[in-house]
Design a protein around this motif. Structure first.
Motif, PDB file in Angstrom:
ATOM      1  N   THR A 181       0.821  -1.219   0.000  1.00  0.00           N
ATOM      2  CA  THR A 181       0.000   0.000   0.000  1.00  0.00           C
ATOM      3  C   THR A 181       0.852   1.266   0.000  1.00  0.00           C
ATOM      4  O   THR A 181       1.769   1.392   0.801  1.00  0.00           O
ATOM      5  N   PHE A 182       0.520   2.187  -0.866  1.00  0.00           N
ATOM      6  CA  PHE A 182       1.140   3.514  -0.855  1.00  0.00           C
ATOM      7  C   PHE A 182       0.067   4.523  -0.473  1.00  0.00           C
ATOM      8  O   PHE A 182      -1.107   4.317  -0.741  1.00  0.00           O
ATOM      9  N   GLY A 183       0.524   5.657   0.121  1.00  0.00           N
ATOM     10  CA  GLY A 183      -0.386   6.793   0.275  1.00  0.00           C
ATOM     11  C   GLY A 183      -1.124   6.838   1.585  1.00  0.00           C
ATOM     12  O   GLY A 183      -0.654   6.345   2.604  1.00  0.00           O
ATOM     13  N   HIS A 235      -7.216   1.826   3.994  1.00  0.00           N
ATOM     14  CA  HIS A 235      -8.535   1.247   4.199  1.00  0.00           C
ATOM     15  C   HIS A 235      -8.956   0.437   2.974  1.00  0.00           C
ATOM     16  O   HIS A 235      -9.519  -0.655   3.103  1.00  0.00           O
ATOM     17  N   ASP A 236      -8.673   0.958   1.782  1.00  0.00           N
ATOM     18  CA  ASP A 236      -8.993   0.200   0.569  1.00  0.00           C
ATOM     19  C   ASP A 236      -8.258  -1.136   0.561  1.00  0.00           C
ATOM     20  O   ASP A 236      -8.803  -2.153   0.137  1.00  0.00           O
ATOM     21  N   ALA A 259      -3.780  -1.498  -8.184  1.00  0.00           N
ATOM     22  CA  ALA A 259      -5.014  -0.839  -7.753  1.00  0.00           C
ATOM     23  C   ALA A 259      -4.687   0.613  -7.415  1.00  0.00           C
ATOM     24  O   ALA A 259      -3.567   1.069  -7.618  1.00  0.00           O
ATOM     25  N   GLY A 260      -5.667   1.335  -6.907  1.00  0.00           N
ATOM     26  CA  GLY A 260      -5.426   2.705  -6.445  1.00  0.00           C
ATOM     27  C   GLY A 260      -5.503   3.729  -7.554  1.00  0.00           C
ATOM     28  O   GLY A 260      -5.925   3.450  -8.683  1.00  0.00           O
ATOM     29  N   ASN A 310      -1.193  -1.330  -4.398  1.00  0.00           N
ATOM     30  CA  ASN A 310      -2.226  -0.304  -4.247  1.00  0.00           C
ATOM     31  C   ASN A 310      -1.548   1.068  -4.275  1.00  0.00           C
ATOM     32  O   ASN A 310      -0.920   1.485  -3.317  1.00  0.00           O
ATOM     33  N   THR A 311      -1.682   1.743  -5.393  1.00  0.00           N
ATOM     34  CA  THR A 311      -0.869   2.930  -5.678  1.00  0.00           C
ATOM     35  C   THR A 311      -1.527   4.234  -5.226  1.00  0.00           C
ATOM     36  O   THR A 311      -2.730   4.293  -5.003  1.00  0.00           O
TER      37      THR A 311
END
Ligand code: 5AD
Ligand code: SF4
Length: 437
Positions: free
Chosen positions: A9-11, A17-18, A80-81, A46-47
């Protein structure tokens, strides 16, 4: 053997949560989560597209996964993201081993995508926006002490530097009744703290006169029996009303912490950013906050090197830090984002100047954060115990209402409890204390 999924996960918290939601959906498809990507059967990156640096890192991981996948042809790799939303098909073309691209509005299509993969399909691209945020409640939340609950998604503000309105779409709010039912269900499953999520929570249901206002929603959540703490992120200073300030004084479950990004201290820069407030208006709101709730902890986001930022403008940003004395600050170098208005302007602050300003700002803030942490020494603070401390198994870690991490000697029987901890030492990024018996 159970198939394993790894999600990088980034960000922001939205993305975290996503990722939780994706993991819950994957669990429903028979996957277990793993922290080790080498053993995964499915990897999702997840970008985040908000700034250049995390985006670049995501690209570099996708590049490395290309060669990893050559050695493990059975592996499924997805992206994703917000970068997936923005670049969809282009990403699939650039990274031929990518099996799917999934925008944040289409997370719920993940099980379908996996079914398609089982049928041998590859190169699937699901992007676009849902009409309204979907339900959040998943069983994997069951043991979550602190649960995120999305109340709205998207943003209509179009700050000139920001990609969010383009990649997360226009504002959409969830029905208040659905949010309340979900929080009640979470509390039944053990949740003690909820973090209400939205790009701009203050404009919750702004265009719907039949819906609860954000303030009313907070009151209703405050009445839920068994819930101990409420937080929300992120607030926009221009929509941050007196009514909301009062809420911090009135609603006993609402924690004394507000994240109020100011971005820049000079009115000329704020104007070019289209932030919709002046430094004076911003400062008046933070002063009012501290008058009404003296113990409130205030954190913010700030940026250096926005197009046209002169030394005098930067000095005004430092002035805001000096005046507000933030309990914590997230600060970034401006990076142009394709498709935004500011990206059409010359990125005229040289990289070395951005670097120097950011380092100076961060050093300045480090001193303030430490001072604020030291001011808490001797106080007894309520701590929600989350688990073992990172550094020692004999120590526990929890969070105060003012969102500080506290480490203290104690046993795992305390997990999930609200305890009193006397603060012995304020450190640069956390506090140390002792349990009050
Ligand atoms: N460059 C640098 N920082 C940015 N942010 C948003 N867009 C940009 C950009 N183009 C920062 C803002 C925002 C935080 C989430 O990221 O400070 O509040
Ligand atoms: Fe981006 Fe501005 Fe919306 Fe925040 S309020 S998400 S900075 S456009």
């Amino acid at each position: 053997m159970k198939r394993l999924a790894y999600i990088k996960t980034f960000g922001c918290q939205m993305n975290e949560h996503d990722s939780e939601r994706m993991l819950a959906l994957l669990e429903g498809c028979g996957y277990g989560g793993t922290q080790r990507w080498e053993e995964a059967h499915l990897i999702v990156v997840n970008t985040c597209a908000v700034r250049e640096k995390p985006e670049r890192k995501a690209y570099s991981i996708l590049g490395r996964l290309e060669s990893f996948k050559h050695k493990n042809p059975g592996l499924i790799v997805g992206v994703a993201g917000c970068v997936a939303q923005q670049e969809g098909e282009r990403l699939l073309a650039r990274f031929p081993s990518l099996d799917f691209a999934l925008g944040p509005g289409k997370i719920y299509h993940l099980p379908e995508i996996l079914r398609e993969m089982e049928r041998g399909r590859r190169g699937l691209c699901e992007v676009g926006f849902a009409d309204r945020p979907s339900k959040d409640c998943f069983l994997s939340h069951a043991k979550r002490l602190r649960a995120y609950v999305t109340i709205m998604e998207g943003c209509d503000n179009f700050c000139s530097y920001c990609i969010v309105p383009y990649v997360r779409g226009r504002e959409r709010s969830r029905p208040g009744s659905e949010i309340l039912t979900e929080i009640e269900a979470l509390v039944q499953m053990g949740t003690k703290e909820v973090i209400l999520l939205g790009q701009n929570v203050n404009s919750y249901a702004r265009s719907n006169p039949h819906e609860l206002t954000f303030r009313q929603l907070l009151s209703k959540i405050n009445e839920i029996q068994g819930l101990e703490r409420i937080r929300f992120i992120t607030s926009h200073p221009k929509d941050f009303t007196e009514e909301l300030i009062e809420a911090f004084a009135r609603l006993e479950r609402l924690c004394e912490h507000i994240h109020l990004p100011f971005q820049a201290g000079s009115n000329a820069v704020l104007e070019r950013m289209s932030r919709g407030y002046t430094r004076e208006e911003y400062l008046a709101k933070t002063r009012k906050m501290r008058d009404v709730v003296p113990k409130i902890s205030i954190t913010a986001d700030a940026m250096v090197g926005f197009p046209g930022e002169r030394e005098e403008d930067f000095a005004q940003t430092l002035d805001v830090l000096r005046e507000v004395e933030y309990d914590g600050l997230f600060s970034f170098k401006y990076s142009p984002r394709r498709g935004t208005r500011a990206a059409c302007w010359e990125d005229d602050v040289p990289p070395e100047v951005k670097k120097r300003r950011l380092e100076f700002l961060q050093e300045f803030q480090r001193g303030i954060t430490l001072k604020k942490n030291k001011e808490l020494e001797g106080e007894v603070l309520e701590v929600l115990v989350e688990g073992c401390s990172k550094n020692s198994h004999r120590e526990m870690m929890g969070r105060t209402r003012c969102n500080r991490i506290v480490n203290f000697p104690g046993g795992s029987e305390l997990v999930g409890e609200l305890v009193g901890v006397q603060i012995r030492e304020g450190l640069p990024n956390s506090l140390r204390g002792e349990l009050c018996r």
